[in-house]
Design an enzyme around this catalytic site. Sequence first.
Site, PDB file in Angstrom:
ATOM      1  N   ASN A 153       0.799  -1.232   0.000  1.00 37.48           N
ATOM      2  CA  ASN A 153       0.000   0.000   0.000  1.00 37.48           C
ATOM      3  C   ASN A 153       0.828   1.276   0.000  1.00 37.48           C
ATOM      4  O   ASN A 153       0.270   2.367  -0.051  1.00 37.48           O
ATOM      5  CB  ASN A 153      -1.025  -0.034   1.142  1.00 37.48           C
ATOM      6  CG  ASN A 153      -2.033  -1.142   0.922  1.00 37.48           C
ATOM      7  OD1 ASN A 153      -2.136  -1.701  -0.181  1.00 37.48           O
ATOM      8  ND2 ASN A 153      -2.773  -1.488   1.961  1.00 37.48           N
ATOM      9  N   CYS A 212     -15.963  -3.463  -4.439  1.00 42.18           N
ATOM     10  CA  CYS A 212     -15.253  -4.750  -4.455  1.00 42.18           C
ATOM     11  C   CYS A 212     -15.927  -5.607  -3.389  1.00 42.18           C
ATOM     12  O   CYS A 212     -16.920  -5.214  -2.782  1.00 42.18           O
ATOM     13  CB  CYS A 212     -13.767  -4.559  -4.161  1.00 42.18           C
ATOM     14  SG  CYS A 212     -13.470  -4.110  -2.460  1.00 42.18           S
ATOM     15  N   ARG A 248     -16.839   1.101  -1.663  1.00 41.82           N
ATOM     16  CA  ARG A 248     -15.585   1.793  -1.965  1.00 41.82           C
ATOM     17  C   ARG A 248     -15.789   3.090  -2.770  1.00 41.82           C
ATOM     18  O   ARG A 248     -15.319   3.235  -3.898  1.00 41.82           O
ATOM     19  CB  ARG A 248     -14.597   0.882  -2.683  1.00 41.82           C
ATOM     20  CG  ARG A 248     -14.406  -0.504  -2.092  1.00 41.82           C
ATOM     21  CD  ARG A 248     -13.774  -0.550  -0.718  1.00 41.82           C
ATOM     22  NE  ARG A 248     -12.419  -0.069  -0.645  1.00 41.82           N
ATOM     23  CZ  ARG A 248     -11.343  -0.818  -0.893  1.00 41.82           C
ATOM     24  NH1 ARG A 248     -11.490  -2.056  -1.278  1.00 41.82           N
ATOM     25  NH2 ARG A 248     -10.138  -0.295  -0.784  1.00 41.82           N
ATOM     26  N   ASP A 292      -7.199  -4.157   7.958  1.00 41.08           N
ATOM     27  CA  ASP A 292      -6.557  -5.189   7.143  1.00 41.08           C
ATOM     28  C   ASP A 292      -6.042  -6.363   7.966  1.00 41.08           C
ATOM     29  O   ASP A 292      -5.556  -7.332   7.393  1.00 41.08           O
ATOM     30  CB  ASP A 292      -5.382  -4.592   6.358  1.00 41.08           C
ATOM     31  CG  ASP A 292      -5.850  -3.602   5.326  1.00 41.08           C
ATOM     32  OD1 ASP A 292      -5.014  -2.891   4.762  1.00 41.08           O
ATOM     33  OD2 ASP A 292      -7.075  -3.517   5.101  1.00 41.08           O
ATOM     34  N   ARG A 311      -2.380 -11.092  -4.710  1.00 46.90           N
ATOM     35  CA  ARG A 311      -2.392  -9.637  -4.925  1.00 46.90           C
ATOM     36  C   ARG A 311      -1.578  -8.926  -3.843  1.00 46.90           C
ATOM     37  O   ARG A 311      -1.064  -7.842  -4.069  1.00 46.90           O
ATOM     38  CB  ARG A 311      -3.832  -9.108  -4.881  1.00 46.90           C
ATOM     39  CG  ARG A 311      -4.709  -9.623  -5.989  1.00 46.90           C
ATOM     40  CD  ARG A 311      -6.049  -8.913  -5.997  1.00 46.90           C
ATOM     41  NE  ARG A 311      -5.832  -7.464  -5.993  1.00 46.90           N
ATOM     42  CZ  ARG A 311      -6.844  -6.594  -5.927  1.00 46.90           C
ATOM     43  NH1 ARG A 311      -8.079  -7.013  -5.822  1.00 46.90           N
ATOM     44  NH2 ARG A 311      -6.614  -5.303  -5.940  1.00 46.90           N
TER      45      ARG A 311
END
Length: 420
Positions: free
Chosen positions: A23, A116, A121, A307, A399
């Site tokens: 990120n 998503c 989002r 997260d 990812r």
Amino acid sequence: MQRFIIEGGKKLFGKVSISGAKNSALPIIAASLLTAKKVVLDNIPDLVDVRTMIELIEYLGAKVEFARHTIKIYTPKLKRIDAPYDIVRKMRASYYVLGALLARVRRAKVSLPGGCAIGPRPVDLHIKGLRTLGVDIDIEDGFINAQTSKLVGREVNLQGTKGTSVGATINVMIAATGARGKTVISSAACEPEVVDVADFLNAMGFDVSGQGTHTIIIKGQASTRDVEYTIIPDRIEAGTFAVAAALTRGRIIIENCCPDHLISILDKIEEAGGKVTKGDRTVEVVGCGRKQAINIYVAPYPGFPTDMQAQFMALLSITAGTSTIRETIFENRFMQAVELMRMGADITIKGDTAVVNGVKKLSGAYLMASDLRASASLVLAGLVAQGQTVVRRIYHLDRGYEKFEIKLRGLGARIKRQRE
Ligand code: EPZ
């Protein structure tokens, strides 16, 4: 498609080296479009999302070499100013090129990222911030069409209904480097990745201050220079391995991490019964037998990161007592719960709160990954479950985790990747 086959029951022991932060890498690669000078970025993780961002900036005109965690980027001039849907749909962080294109050439056409698995989002705060800087924005046929004759530094507040926004703070900060005068972002996000992007902009020659606080100041239109910059370690990857140690009751030394970025995560590991020893760039986590139920309240940094909540749900599934996890940031981020329940976990979802009653054991099962961090949660549960666990659709995991199964095997896990 590929899947992981995991034989549970092994304690994890050994050392693991943390990769660069996904990120940070994504916005910093996008921000490299700001300059015609040479950009060299080190400690870049080799992830699917990083390769998608590279594909996007090459489409826009950048010349890119990526090898051994170093990216060399050279964009003497841009060829295009649009980010096509088939790239943006793969990775919403593509919207970071908006700020860079506007600062460089005052125009951009970026496909709306859409929602998503974890929530709708929205990008309203990105648009609000850019409009405040003088950008004309209209949304047509699923695209954000943005242009301006000149960017003007102004005060902009980016407080959203869910608190601060990492993406909007970064996008507006990048755009503001091209604005005349001073931009003051209030209610800015404080995440370490926001600080990393600001530090990179300063390394390029821009003038950003206040990063890490809720007020960031950008003095626009500086000249840039050739730059080499090393991005920070990935605190979520480090946190994921800390949970792996606690969950399997093993002992893992997490290397090349930044313990200061892990405070809220390690605090909860200790509360749940893990033993934590911090070094300069290492953290040792020992999973103790005695574990206790805890309550987790997700919040923007320095609070407990959203997260990490899926990974902790796996840990709390086998922690005696009743734990709760309150997810205050994303609307649909408990999708790992139904899969964990198929392994025998006892979880009840009540609105934004998951109530987890610890069970003695989890049983291996045939599972389906749904999003990046939920996938990590299922792998962690498989490590400690009795018998074999199959986690399908692990492209979600690729990812955001570099060589995840190889790093886990290095710690003694019985896990292998298989083509479906
Ligand atoms: C970043 O997403 C991260 N992604 C996410 O990590 C992380 O979960 C999130 O920040 C929060 O820390 C990247 O950095 C690529 P936000 P971002 O804008 O920027 C709402 C992962 O697993 N919001 O901070 O999209 C939003 O819906 C990923 O690595 C608006 O309302 O998150 C959310 O509820 C998942 N309007 C909250 O703010 C906006 O314009 C925080 O979102 C923007 C966001």
